[in-house]
Design an enzyme around this catalytic site. Structure first.
Site, PDB file in Angstrom:
ATOM      1  CG  ASP A  19      -1.937   0.895   1.086  1.00  0.00           C
ATOM      2  OD1 ASP A  19      -2.301   1.570   0.037  1.00  0.00           O
ATOM      3  OD2 ASP A  19      -2.565   1.262   2.181  1.00  0.00           O
ATOM      4  CG  HIS A  36       0.310   2.283  -9.688  1.00  0.00           C
ATOM      5  ND1 HIS A  36      -0.037   1.741  -8.466  1.00  0.00           N
ATOM      6  CD2 HIS A  36      -0.685   2.924 -10.222  1.00  0.00           C
ATOM      7  CE1 HIS A  36      -1.368   2.276  -8.000  1.00  0.00           C
ATOM      8  NE2 HIS A  36      -1.531   2.996  -9.134  1.00  0.00           N
ATOM      9  CG  LEU A 130       9.642 -17.088  -2.618  1.00  0.00           C
ATOM     10  CD1 LEU A 130       9.293 -17.084  -1.149  1.00  0.00           C
ATOM     11  CD2 LEU A 130       9.940 -15.840  -3.107  1.00  0.00           C
TER      12      LEU A 130
END
Length: 244
Positions: A19, A36, A130
């Site tokens: 955020d 962004h 991962l």
């Protein structure tokens, strides 16, 4: 691979609500798109850090089901950045041994994005490093409702006794089935809410709300969050020092 400056008391699964892109851009008198773009750079750094630290799973809240309500021009920009990341970064992600998984709905995105998602999942399917999960067109309440509908259909058709439904059985119907539940959930930008993210899975997650805006959250900040997690005592409802 760079060494991780951490001890072994690591979370298995880290989830992040990314955020603050818009506020990062506003502070710099830049268009939201610039925030962004900077946010994608933060994704790159955090994924690398998670690989280096030996984290088992990293889930990033990339696009919520509510994000469709944003202006069309911003939604289009976000989709463009998703395309850009998958085109430019997926080779490195896969070479690092990460296994890519997308949770959420796929029927509302353009066919080329759906194809990129499926290609990344297939190419990385045999990787054992991962687990990199992108929550994309995702909403936690709808995920739980969909799992409940599936169980209801099974019960109606006689394939399941409703009395045997347990939290574990419901969990097995969620998008995250097969993954460990989040140990650590981080939200950047100072906001303190879950915003419909991994609601069921985060029942016992350690919550960490940091003031750093997402584009400024990089390797150092990620490692600092892991260190803070290592200092917490997790009780899971038990008394201090007694974990079931």
């Amino acid at each position: 691979m760079a060494a991780s400056p951490l001890d072994e008391n690591l979370p298995r699964h880290v989830a992040i609500i990314m955020d603050g892109n818009g506020r990062w851009a506003k502070k710099r008198h830049l268009p939201r798109q610039a925030g962004h773009v900077a946010g994608v750079n933060a994704v790159r750094e955090v994924v690398r850090a998670a690989c280096d630290a030996g984290i088992e799973a990293l889930t990033l809240y990339a696009f919520s089901s509510e994000n469709w309500k944003r202006p069309a021009i911003e939604v289009g920009a976000l989709m463009g950045l998703f395309r850009l990341y998958f085109r430019n970064d997926m080779n490195e992600v896969i070479e690092r041994g990460a296994k890519v998984r997308i949770i959420g709905h796929r029927n509302r995105v353009d066919p080329d994005i759906r194809a990129m998602i499926e290609e990344a999942e297939v190419r990385s399917a045999s990787n054992t490093g991962l687990n990199l999960i992108f929550a994309f067109d995702y909403g936690g309440q709808e995920e739980i409702a969909a799992a409940a509908r599936e169980l209801a259909r099974a019960a109606k058709e006689g394939r399941l006794d409703p009395e045997t439904i347990t939290p574990e059985i419901l969990s097995s119907r969620l998008f995250t089935a097969g993954l460990p539940e989040p140990d650590l959930l981080i939200r950047t930008s100072g906001e303190r809410r879950l915003s419909n993210f991994l609601l069921w899975q985060s029942a016992y997650a350690e919550l960490m709300f940091v003031d750093t805006l997402w584009p400024d959250f990089g390797r150092e900040e990620f490692f600092d969050a892991l260190k803070q997690f290592g200092k917490r005592e997790r009780r899971f409802g038990a008394l201090p020092g007694v974990v079931a």
